[in-house]
Scaffold this motif. Structure first.
Motif, PDB file in Angstrom:
ATOM      1  N   PHE A 374      40.723 -10.145 -27.422  1.00 18.24           N
ATOM      2  CA  PHE A 374      39.934  -9.248 -28.277  1.00 18.24           C
ATOM      3  C   PHE A 374      39.476  -9.957 -29.556  1.00 18.24           C
ATOM      4  CE2 PHE A 374      42.708  -6.378 -25.786  1.00 18.24           C
ATOM      5  CZ  PHE A 374      41.700  -5.815 -25.018  1.00 18.24           C
ATOM      6  N   GLY A 375      40.398 -10.716 -30.152  1.00 20.08           N
ATOM      7  CA  GLY A 375      40.021 -11.450 -31.368  1.00 20.08           C
ATOM      8  C   GLY A 375      38.910 -12.447 -31.076  1.00 20.08           C
ATOM      9  N   ASP A 376      39.014 -13.111 -29.940  1.00 19.13           N
ATOM     10  CA  ASP A 376      38.037 -14.152 -29.630  1.00 19.13           C
ATOM     11  C   ASP A 376      36.680 -13.564 -29.232  1.00 19.13           C
ATOM     12  OD1 ASP A 376      39.909 -15.970 -30.352  1.00 19.13           O
ATOM     13  OD2 ASP A 376      40.361 -16.694 -28.342  1.00 19.13           O
ATOM     14  N   LEU A 377      36.692 -12.388 -28.621  1.00 14.55           N
ATOM     15  CA  LEU A 377      35.407 -11.732 -28.332  1.00 14.55           C
ATOM     16  C   LEU A 377      34.688 -11.398 -29.642  1.00 14.55           C
ATOM     17  CD1 LEU A 377      36.325  -9.374 -25.355  1.00 14.55           C
ATOM     18  CD2 LEU A 377      34.780 -11.341 -25.293  1.00 14.55           C
ATOM     19  N   ASP A 378      35.463 -11.014 -30.635  1.00  9.91           N
ATOM     20  CA  ASP A 378      34.865 -10.719 -31.939  1.00  9.91           C
ATOM     21  C   ASP A 378      34.242 -11.982 -32.537  1.00  9.91           C
ATOM     22  OD1 ASP A 378      34.361  -8.845 -33.985  1.00  9.91           O
ATOM     23  OD2 ASP A 378      35.927  -9.799 -35.188  1.00  9.91           O
ATOM     24  N   VAL A 379      34.971 -13.097 -32.426  1.00 11.64           N
ATOM     25  CA  VAL A 379      34.419 -14.373 -32.922  1.00 11.64           C
ATOM     26  C   VAL A 379      33.143 -14.719 -32.148  1.00 11.64           C
ATOM     27  CG1 VAL A 379      34.847 -16.849 -33.190  1.00 11.64           C
ATOM     28  CG2 VAL A 379      36.688 -15.215 -33.660  1.00 11.64           C
ATOM     29  N   ALA A 380      33.183 -14.527 -30.823  1.00  9.72           N
ATOM     30  CA  ALA A 380      32.005 -14.836 -29.997  1.00  9.72           C
ATOM     31  C   ALA A 380      30.803 -14.014 -30.453  1.00  9.72           C
ATOM     32  CB  ALA A 380      32.308 -14.551 -28.524  1.00  9.72           C
ATOM     33  N   GLN A 381      31.042 -12.757 -30.807  1.00  5.97           N
ATOM     34  CA  GLN A 381      29.920 -11.922 -31.249  1.00  5.97           C
ATOM     35  C   GLN A 381      29.354 -12.420 -32.574  1.00  5.97           C
ATOM     36  OE1 GLN A 381      30.214  -7.676 -30.953  1.00  5.97           O
ATOM     37  NE2 GLN A 381      28.594  -7.359 -32.475  1.00  5.97           N
ATOM     38  N   ARG A 382      30.227 -12.770 -33.486  1.00  2.00           N
ATOM     39  CA  ARG A 382      29.720 -13.221 -34.785  1.00  2.00           C
ATOM     40  C   ARG A 382      28.987 -14.551 -34.669  1.00  2.00           C
ATOM     41  NH1 ARG A 382      34.244 -13.501 -38.358  1.00  2.00           N
ATOM     42  NH2 ARG A 382      35.590 -13.127 -36.585  1.00  2.00           N
ATOM     43  N   ILE A 383      29.458 -15.412 -33.761  1.00  4.04           N
ATOM     44  CA  ILE A 383      28.714 -16.661 -33.534  1.00  4.04           C
ATOM     45  C   ILE A 383      27.342 -16.331 -32.934  1.00  4.04           C
ATOM     46  CG2 ILE A 383      28.657 -18.820 -32.218  1.00  4.04           C
ATOM     47  CD1 ILE A 383      31.741 -18.903 -32.483  1.00  4.04           C
ATOM     48  N   GLY A 384      27.328 -15.375 -32.012  1.00  3.39           N
ATOM     49  CA  GLY A 384      26.050 -14.959 -31.413  1.00  3.39           C
ATOM     50  C   GLY A 384      25.082 -14.413 -32.461  1.00  3.39           C
ATOM     51  N   GLU A 385      25.600 -13.608 -33.364  1.00  2.00           N
ATOM     52  CA  GLU A 385      24.730 -13.035 -34.412  1.00  2.00           C
ATOM     53  C   GLU A 385      24.131 -14.122 -35.294  1.00  2.00           C
ATOM     54  OE1 GLU A 385      27.387  -8.922 -34.698  1.00  2.00           O
ATOM     55  OE2 GLU A 385      27.535 -10.436 -36.263  1.00  2.00           O
ATOM     56  N   ALA A 386      24.863 -15.214 -35.430  1.00  2.00           N
ATOM     57  CA  ALA A 386      24.377 -16.326 -36.273  1.00  2.00           C
ATOM     58  C   ALA A 386      23.521 -17.311 -35.481  1.00  2.00           C
ATOM     59  CB  ALA A 386      25.574 -17.053 -36.885  1.00  2.00           C
ATOM     60  N   SER A 387      23.424 -17.126 -34.153  1.00  4.07           N
ATOM     61  CA  SER A 387      22.746 -18.093 -33.277  1.00  4.07           C
ATOM     62  C   SER A 387      21.377 -17.635 -32.788  1.00  4.07           C
ATOM     63  CB  SER A 387      23.587 -18.353 -32.019  1.00  4.07           C
ATOM     64  OG  SER A 387      24.844 -18.845 -32.330  1.00  4.07           O
ATOM     65  N   ASP A 388      21.187 -16.311 -32.708  1.00  5.76           N
ATOM     66  CA  ASP A 388      19.938 -15.783 -32.132  1.00  5.76           C
ATOM     67  C   ASP A 388      18.792 -15.978 -33.127  1.00  5.76           C
ATOM     68  OD1 ASP A 388      21.594 -14.974 -30.113  1.00  5.76           O
ATOM     69  OD2 ASP A 388      21.388 -12.825 -30.475  1.00  5.76           O
TER      70      ASP A 388
END
Ligand code: BGC
Length: 765
Positions: A374-388
Motif C-alpha cells: 500500500f505504501g509503495d502504491l502511494d509512492v508509485a502514484q506520486r511519481i506518476g503525478e510528477a511524470s505525466d
C-alpha cells in the motif's frame, strides 16, 4: 507538488559532490590470516526462498567482518584468505534463476566459511522484475523516462529507494537496473527504461536514483556501458565515434552518474565501440572508467556480452555474467600460464569484495517480508503525478465535475489497465496480463523472453475516472471500430481517447506512428468531438497527425501501477501538471539523424554468431536530441524541456556568472504549481543556435507568488572536452546563457566571459 520523504535533492549543477564509501582513501592491508590451502566446502543453504548463505554471514570472528574498517582493507584481508578457486567463483555468474538462487537474472554463490553472502541480482528498471515466476508482488513504477520527465531529485530518489526496499524484501542484494544510454533515436525500444536524450539530466537523475537505491543496502548498477543506443543488431553493432563526441554525449551521462551517484557496478554493453567489444574495451574500461573517473567498484558483463578470457580480463572486465564460459576454467589457465597476471585476478576479486563491504550487504542481513504494497502504491502514484506531461491544452483541461455530464473513454484497453514495458524490465502484474493475449494486443514478435506480447497492468483508467466523476455518465468504447469510437465521442461532453505503443528490449520501432489503426481512430474521434483529450501510453515520442484537432494531449509513458489514478488526479486538477519532456518529439521521421536505424531488421539473441558485425556511424555524433534540431534549425513537434501546467510562470531579473545563475520566478496564473526552470549555455566556439543544458531546478509557487532563485552551475557542464589533452576545459571567451521553461521559446538571455582556460576535472589525464 506533493513531496516525498527523504533528502531535499532538487537542483542540478551542484559544484561539490561526495563519494562516501567509494571515495575513501585506501588503507594498507592488515596482516592477513594465512590463505586456506584446501578448497572450501560450502555449507548447504537452508531451505526457503532466501537460501542459507544470504543469511549466513555471522562469522564475526573473522577480521574482515568488522564493519568499522575501511572497505578496501576488509577486501584485502578477505582476499588474502581465499583460495584460487574461491576467487574464481566470484568472477562469474552461476546461471540465472538456478535452484539455489533467488530466481533473479543473476546469481553468484556465497562463500560461507568467509562470511560472504550470495549475490542475488534483480533486473529492476521499473520495479523488481521476474517476480511472476516465483509468485511475488513487485510494484510497477512509471517508466524511468517519466522519472526523468519529473526533473526532480526527490522523485528519482524515491524511485530508487522503492526498488531497493522491494528488492531486499524479495531477497535481492543487487539491482542490475540503471539504464542511462542516451535516447539518440526515439525509435529505440528501450528508451522507456532509460533517462532521455540529455547527458546532464540523465546523469543527475541517475545519481539521485542510485543513492535512493543504495541507501536501502542494495548494490546499484549503471548500464549499458557504452553506446547501446539501439536494439537493432545490438549484439553485433560496432559504434564508431570520435573521442570528443563520445565524452560530450553518452560518456558524459555515465561520468556524471558515476561520480555523483557512486554505483557499485558498471554493466558493459553488448555492442562494440570503435572496434572492440564493450566488455573487452581497454579505452572504455581501463582508461576512462577506472583510471580517469577513479571507479572503484566492479564491471560486470551484460548477459552473454563477454567474448574472451585474456583480452577481457586485461581490458578491465571483472565479472562475466550470467554463466562461466570465459572467466572460470579458462581464466584459471590463463592466470596459471601467465597470460593474465595473478594481480589482475586479485584486482577483480578486490573490486567485488570492496563493493560488498562498502554497500553494507555483508553486514546487514535481509529480512524476508512482503513488500509494503500500500505504501509503495502511494509512492508509485506520486511519481506518476510528477511524470505525466501535458503537451496541449486549449482550455478543455482541467475537467470540472460540475459541468462535465458525460465522458466517453475510448481505446487501449483503458477499461482494464495500463500498458507496461517489455523485456528484462518487465514487471509481472498481479493476476497476470490484464488483457487476454488473443484480444488484439500488438504482438511484439520476439523470440525467448521477449515473446510474451504486450502486457497490461490491472489499473483501469475507466474505473479511476468513474470514481473521480461519479455524477457523470462514463462510457467505454474499445476503439477498434472507428465509426463506433466516433459515435461514442460524439454523444459525450468530453472524449478521453487512450493510445498505446508497446515497446520492449530486443526491438526498435520502424517508425514513429502509433501502431494499428489508432491514428485514424483518433482523427475520427477528434472530428466527432472537439473536446477530445488524447492520452498517450508510449515508450517514447510518437507523431500526432491529429494534433491540430485534439483539445488536449497528455503523455503518460508506461505509467505504472497507479498510472490511472495519477492521470485522473491531474485531469481533474487535484494535482497540477509539472513534468517536462526529457526527449524531443520530432515532427516526423524525416527530422531524425538516421532515416532508418542501422543494421539487420531483427536483433540476434545473445550468443548468436557475431561475424556479421556492422558499423553504426551516428550522424549527430555528440549533438544528441535537441542539439541536433538546434544545429539543423529544425522545428520539432514538441521541444526538449517542454511541458504545460494549469498555471503560467514568468521569468525576470537574470544575472549570470561562471558559477551560478540567478533570476526571479513568478507564478503568474491563478493556480498553485511548480515550475521546472532550465538553464542552457552556448560555449565559446559553439555554432550560433546551439545550446546545452547546464542546470535546472524545480520550484513550487503559490498563485501570484514570486521567488528569487539561484542555481549553481557545475563547471564540467560548461566545459569542452579537449581530445588532444584528454581533459575537460572551460574555454576562454563568452558564454551565452539562456533561462526559461523549455529548451526553446521565450528565454531570458545573459552572458559571462572567461579570460583564460580553466581545467575542470582533475581526474582526467
Ligand atoms: C539486458 C540487460 C539485463 C540482462 C539480464 C540483457 O538482455 O540487456 O539490461 O540486465 O539481460 O536480464
Amino acid at each position: 507538488m506533493r513531496s516525498f520523504p527523504g533528502p531535499t535533492l532538487l537542483a542540478a549543477g551542484m559544484v561539490l559532490f561526495v563519494l562516501p564509501a567509494l571515495a575513501q582513501t585506501p588503507q594498507p592491508p592488515a596482516t592477513p590470516p594465512a590463505p586456506a590451502t584446501q578448497t572450501a566446502s560450502p555449507t548447504p543453504p537452508a531451505p526457503g526462498a532466501f537460501g542459507g548463505q544470504n543469511q549466513a554471514a555471522p562469522v564475526n570472528n573473522l577480521p574482515w567482518m568488522n564493519p568499522a574498517l575501511d572497505p578496501d582493507r576488509r577486501a584485502d584481508m578477505a582476499l588474502a584468505a581465499m583460495t584460487q578457486d574461491e576467487k574464481l567463483s566470484l568472477v562469474h555468474g552461476s546461471g540465472n534463476a538456478t535452484g539455489a538462487s533467488d530466481g533473479g537474472a543473476g546469481f553468484v554463490p556465497g562463500i560461507p566459511r568467509l562470511g560472504l553472502p550470495e549475490l542475488n541480482m534483480a533486473d529492476s528498471s521499473v520495479g523488481v522484475a521476474r517476480n511472476g515466476a516465483r509468485g511475488r508482488y513487485s510494484t510497477l513504477l512509471p517508466s524511468t523516462l517519466g522519472e526523468a520527465a519529473s526533473w526532480d531529485g526527490q522523485v528519482a530518489y524515491a524511485y530508487g529507494a522503492l526498488i531497493g526496499r522491494e528488492a531486499r524484501a524479495e531477497g535481492y542484494n543487487i539491482s542490475i537496473a540503471g539504464g542511462i544510454d542516451l535516447a539518440r533515436d526515439p525509435r529505440d525500444g528501450r528508451n522507456f527504461e532509460y533517462l532521455g536524450e540529455d547527458p546532464v539530466l540523465a546523469g543527475e537523475s541517475f545519481a539521485k536514483w542510485v543513492r535512493g537505491l543504495q541507501d536501502q543496502i542494495v548494490i546499484g548498477d549503471i548500464k549499458h556501458y557504452a553506446f547501446n543506443d539501439q536494439e537493432t543488431g545490438r549484439t553485433i553493432a560496432n559504434v564508431v565515434l570520435d573521442e570528443r563526441s563520445m565524452r560530450e554525449s553518452d560518456l558524459l551521462a555515465f561520468e556524471i552518474g558515476i561520480k555523483k551517484g557512486a554505483p557499485g557496478m558498471v554493466m558493459c554493453a553488448y555492442n562494440k565501440v570503435n572496434g572492440d567489444w564493450s566488455c573487452e574495451n581497454d579505452y572504455l574500461l581501463n582508461q576512462i572508467l577506472k583510471r580517469d573517473w577513479g571507479f572503484r567498484g566492479f564491471v560486470l558483463s551484460d548477459w552473454g556480452a563477454t567474448h574472451s578470457t585474456v583480452k577481457a580480463a586485461l581490458a578491465g572486465l571483472d565479472q562475466e555474467q550470467p554463466g562461466a564460459v570465459f572467466f572460470s576454467e579458462a581464466l584459471k589457465q590463463a592466470v596459471a600460464n601467465g597470460q593474465v597476471p595473478q594481480a589482475r585476478l586479485d584486482d577483480m576479486v578486490h573490486r567485488i569484495l570492496r563493493t560488498e563491504f562498502a554497500s553494507g550487504v555483508v553486514d546487514k542481513k535481509m529480512v524476508e517480508q512482503v513488500p509494503d504494497v500500500f505504501g509503495d502504491l502511494d509512492v508509485a502514484q506520486r511519481i506518476g503525478e510528477a511524470s505525466d506531461v501535458l503537451l496541449k491544452n486549449n482550455g478543455v483541461l482541467p475537467l470540472n465535475t460540475a459541468n462535465v455530464k458525460s465522458i466517453a473513454v475510448i481505446g487501449s484497453f483503458a477499461d482494464v489497465g495500463v500498458l507496461t514495458g517489455g523485456g528484462s524490465a518487465q514487471v509481472d502484474p498481479p493476476g497476470g496480463n490484464a488483457i487476454a493475449n488473443d484480444q488484439g494486443a500488438v504482438n511484439l514478435g520476439q523470440a525467448g523472453v521477449f515473446a510474451r506480447g504486450a502486457i497490461w497492468w490491472p489499473d483501469s483508467p475507466l474505473k479511476a475516472i468513474v470514481a473521480r466523476a461519479p455524477q457523470a455518465k462514463v462510457t467505454f468504447d474499445p476503439g477498434t471500430d472507428i465509426r463506433s469510437a466516433a459515435a461514442a465521442a460524439q454523444s459525450a461532453d468530453v472524449a478521453i481517447v487512450f493510445a498505446s505503443q508497446p515497446a520492449s528490449e530486443g526491438r526498435d520501432e520502424n517508425n514513429l506512428s502509433l501502431p494499428g489503426n489508432q491514428d485514424a481512430m483518433i482523427q475520427a474521434v477528434t472530428a466527432a468531438n472537439p473536446r477530445t483529450i488524447v492520452v498517450l501510453e508510449t515508450g517514447g515520442p510518437v507523431t500526432m497527425p491529429w494534433l491540430a484537432r485534439a483539445a488536449g494531449v497528455v503523455e503518460i509513458w508506461f505509467p505504472g501501477a497507479r498510472g490511472a489514478e495519477a492521470l485522473t488526479a491531474l485531469l481533474f486538477d487535484d494535482v497540477n501538471f509539472t513534468a517536462k519532456l526529457p526527449v524531443t518529439f520530432p515532427a516526423g521521421e524525416g527530422q531524425l539523424p538516421m532515416r532508418a536505424i542501422a543494421g539487420p531488421s531483427r536483433s540476434p539473441v545473445p550468443g548468436a554468431p557475431t561475424d556479421q558485425s556492422f558499423d553504426v556511424n551516428y550522424p549527430e555524433k555528440d549533438l544528441v536530441g535537441y542539439k541536433w534540431y538546434d544545429a539543423k534549425n529544425l522545428t520539432p513537434l514538441f521541444p526538449f524541456g517542454f511541458g504545460l501546467s494549469y498555471t503560467d510562470f514568468a521569468y525576470s531579473d537574470l544575472t549570470v556568472d561562471a558559477n551560478q545563475v540567478s533570476f526571479t520566478l513568478r507564478n503568474a496564473g491563478t493556480r498553485d504549481g511548480a515550475e521546472i526552470a532550465q538553464i542552457y549555455a552556448r560555449r565559446p566556439g559553439d555554432p550560433a543556435g546551439e545550446r546545452r543544458l547546464v542546470g535546472f531546478t524545480k520550484l513550487a509557487l503559490k498563485a501570484g507568488e514570486s521567488k528569487s532563485v539561484t542555481v549553481p552551475i557545475d563547471p564540467m557542464y560548461l566545459s569542452s572536452f579537449d581530445a588532444t589533452q584528454h581533459r575537460w576545459i572551460e574555454l576562454p571567451g563568452t558564454y551565452a546563457v539562456m533561462v526559461g521553461g523549455a529548451s526553446r521559446g521565450d528565454l531570458l538571455t545573459g552572458s559571462f566571459s572567461l579570460t583564460s582556460a580553466v581545467g575542470t576535472n582533475t581526474s582526467d589525464r
